[in-house]
Design a protein around this motif. Structure first.
Motif, PDB file in Angstrom:
ATOM      1  N   ASN A  75      25.456 -26.021   8.313  1.00  0.00           N
ATOM      2  CA  ASN A  75      25.414 -24.562   8.161  1.00  0.00           C
ATOM      3  C   ASN A  75      26.576 -24.064   7.314  1.00  0.00           C
ATOM      4  O   ASN A  75      26.418 -23.127   6.524  1.00  0.00           O
ATOM      5  CB  ASN A  75      25.406 -23.875   9.528  1.00  0.00           C
ATOM      6  CG  ASN A  75      24.083 -24.035  10.228  1.00  0.00           C
ATOM      7  OD1 ASN A  75      23.056 -24.269   9.606  1.00  0.00           O
ATOM      8  ND2 ASN A  75      24.098 -23.928  11.550  1.00  0.00           N
ATOM      9  N   GLN A  76      27.755 -24.672   7.475  1.00  0.00           N
ATOM     10  CA  GLN A  76      28.913 -24.287   6.675  1.00  0.00           C
ATOM     11  C   GLN A  76      28.680 -24.614   5.200  1.00  0.00           C
ATOM     12  O   GLN A  76      28.991 -23.798   4.321  1.00  0.00           O
ATOM     13  CB  GLN A  76      30.165 -25.001   7.163  1.00  0.00           C
ATOM     14  CG  GLN A  76      30.738 -24.429   8.427  1.00  0.00           C
ATOM     15  CD  GLN A  76      31.919 -25.238   8.952  1.00  0.00           C
ATOM     16  OE1 GLN A  76      32.144 -26.362   8.529  1.00  0.00           O
ATOM     17  NE2 GLN A  76      32.673 -24.659   9.870  1.00  0.00           N
ATOM     18  N   ARG A  81      27.546 -22.790  -0.310  1.00  0.00           N
ATOM     19  CA  ARG A  81      26.738 -22.804  -1.534  1.00  0.00           C
ATOM     20  C   ARG A  81      26.216 -21.405  -1.860  1.00  0.00           C
ATOM     21  O   ARG A  81      26.215 -20.987  -3.020  1.00  0.00           O
ATOM     22  CB  ARG A  81      25.573 -23.773  -1.401  1.00  0.00           C
ATOM     23  CG  ARG A  81      25.949 -25.205  -1.634  1.00  0.00           C
ATOM     24  CD  ARG A  81      24.717 -26.052  -1.846  1.00  0.00           C
ATOM     25  NE  ARG A  81      23.773 -26.006  -0.753  1.00  0.00           N
ATOM     26  CZ  ARG A  81      23.723 -26.882   0.243  1.00  0.00           C
ATOM     27  NH1 ARG A  81      24.574 -27.882   0.286  1.00  0.00           N
ATOM     28  NH2 ARG A  81      22.824 -26.771   1.189  1.00  0.00           N
ATOM     29  N   LYS A  82      25.794 -20.685  -0.832  1.00  0.00           N
ATOM     30  CA  LYS A  82      25.282 -19.329  -1.029  1.00  0.00           C
ATOM     31  C   LYS A  82      26.391 -18.403  -1.561  1.00  0.00           C
ATOM     32  O   LYS A  82      26.164 -17.591  -2.462  1.00  0.00           O
ATOM     33  CB  LYS A  82      24.735 -18.802   0.303  1.00  0.00           C
ATOM     34  CG  LYS A  82      24.009 -17.499   0.207  1.00  0.00           C
ATOM     35  CD  LYS A  82      23.377 -17.130   1.523  1.00  0.00           C
ATOM     36  CE  LYS A  82      22.644 -15.810   1.447  1.00  0.00           C
ATOM     37  NZ  LYS A  82      22.047 -15.421   2.704  1.00  0.00           N
ATOM     38  N   LYS A  83      27.589 -18.562  -1.010  1.00  0.00           N
ATOM     39  CA  LYS A  83      28.724 -17.753  -1.432  1.00  0.00           C
ATOM     40  C   LYS A  83      29.102 -18.068  -2.883  1.00  0.00           C
ATOM     41  O   LYS A  83      29.371 -17.159  -3.674  1.00  0.00           O
ATOM     42  CB  LYS A  83      29.911 -18.025  -0.505  1.00  0.00           C
ATOM     43  CG  LYS A  83      31.096 -17.135  -0.719  1.00  0.00           C
ATOM     44  CD  LYS A  83      32.172 -17.446   0.304  1.00  0.00           C
ATOM     45  CE  LYS A  83      33.381 -16.567   0.113  1.00  0.00           C
ATOM     46  NZ  LYS A  83      34.436 -16.883   1.092  1.00  0.00           N
ATOM     47  N   GLN A  84      29.105 -19.357  -3.242  1.00  0.00           N
ATOM     48  CA  GLN A  84      29.428 -19.745  -4.609  1.00  0.00           C
ATOM     49  C   GLN A  84      28.395 -19.200  -5.596  1.00  0.00           C
ATOM     50  O   GLN A  84      28.739 -18.775  -6.703  1.00  0.00           O
ATOM     51  CB  GLN A  84      29.510 -21.263  -4.734  1.00  0.00           C
ATOM     52  CG  GLN A  84      30.797 -21.837  -4.196  1.00  0.00           C
ATOM     53  CD  GLN A  84      30.839 -23.356  -4.302  1.00  0.00           C
ATOM     54  OE1 GLN A  84      29.808 -24.005  -4.408  1.00  0.00           O
ATOM     55  NE2 GLN A  84      32.042 -23.909  -4.266  1.00  0.00           N
ATOM     56  N   GLN A  88      29.235 -16.748  -8.606  1.00  0.00           N
ATOM     57  CA  GLN A  88      28.890 -17.109  -9.974  1.00  0.00           C
ATOM     58  C   GLN A  88      28.112 -15.987 -10.644  1.00  0.00           C
ATOM     59  O   GLN A  88      28.263 -15.751 -11.845  1.00  0.00           O
ATOM     60  CB  GLN A  88      28.078 -18.395 -10.006  1.00  0.00           C
ATOM     61  CG  GLN A  88      27.857 -18.907 -11.409  1.00  0.00           C
ATOM     62  CD  GLN A  88      26.944 -20.102 -11.457  1.00  0.00           C
ATOM     63  OE1 GLN A  88      26.127 -20.284 -10.557  1.00  0.00           O
ATOM     64  NE2 GLN A  88      27.069 -20.894 -12.497  1.00  0.00           N
ATOM     65  N   THR A  89      27.302 -15.281  -9.895  1.00  0.00           N
ATOM     66  CA  THR A  89      26.553 -14.156 -10.440  1.00  0.00           C
ATOM     67  C   THR A  89      27.499 -13.084 -10.969  1.00  0.00           C
ATOM     68  O   THR A  89      27.265 -12.502 -12.024  1.00  0.00           O
ATOM     69  CB  THR A  89      25.632 -13.555  -9.359  1.00  0.00           C
ATOM     70  OG1 THR A  89      24.781 -14.589  -8.871  1.00  0.00           O
ATOM     71  CG2 THR A  89      24.782 -12.431  -9.901  1.00  0.00           C
ATOM     72  N   VAL A  90      28.594 -12.861 -10.244  1.00  0.00           N
ATOM     73  CA  VAL A  90      29.567 -11.855 -10.657  1.00  0.00           C
ATOM     74  C   VAL A  90      30.437 -12.384 -11.798  1.00  0.00           C
ATOM     75  O   VAL A  90      30.712 -11.680 -12.768  1.00  0.00           O
ATOM     76  CB  VAL A  90      30.449 -11.444  -9.454  1.00  0.00           C
ATOM     77  CG1 VAL A  90      31.570 -10.534  -9.888  1.00  0.00           C
ATOM     78  CG2 VAL A  90      29.597 -10.778  -8.403  1.00  0.00           C
TER      79      VAL A  90
END
Length: 139
Positions: A75-76, A81-84, A88-90
């Motif tokens: 889960n971590q 990965r979701k946070k990265q 990256q989008t920003v």
């Protein structure tokens, strides 16, 4: 590999398997929780059997501790990965825009394929290539 993991765990025995339990459980957990479309049901059943074998071998308490640590770790990783991806989008909006265009293009292709499968007489127009120039942003 799963059969090998089961054989090694039986061969090592109750006391010597405990330090390696999280390492053994990681691929088994990954297979049980996978959501792939073309997933092999025999592989899922085999991983479930090996988990039951490990549960009987080491006891419920030790197994639960190891399994929960593997779950927590997975889960971590997923959250990281979701946070990265969000960062990256920003940080790189051009890469994010290219990825978004590609995703929309694939979605349209999937929709066309689905319509063709439901109505065989219908033929959707398809693009000639999937080159990078097709994904370029138009200004």
């Amino acid at each position: 590999i799963f059969k090998f993991l089961g054989a090694i765990s039986v061969d090592l025995g109750k006391d010597r398997i405990k330090p390696y339990l999280p390492t053994i459980l990681t691929p088994l957990y990954r297979e049980l929780n996978s959501t792939y479309a073309e997933q092999d049901p025999t592989l899922k059943n085999l991983s479930q059997e090996i988990i039951e074998l490990l549960k009987k071998l080491v006891g419920l308490e030790a197994f639960s501790l190891a399994f929960s640590s593997v779950q927590k770790q997975a889960n971590q990783k997923r959250a990281m990965r979701k946070k990265q991806r969000a960062l990256q989008t920003v940080a790189n909006p051009d890469i994010a825009a290219r990825r978004k265009l590609k995703r929309h293009k694939n979605k349209a292709e999937t929709r066309k394929r689905k319509i063709e499968s439901l109505r065989p007489t219908y033929k959707a127009k398809r693009p000639r290539s999937h080159a990078l120039k097709d994904l370029a942003m138009v200004e």
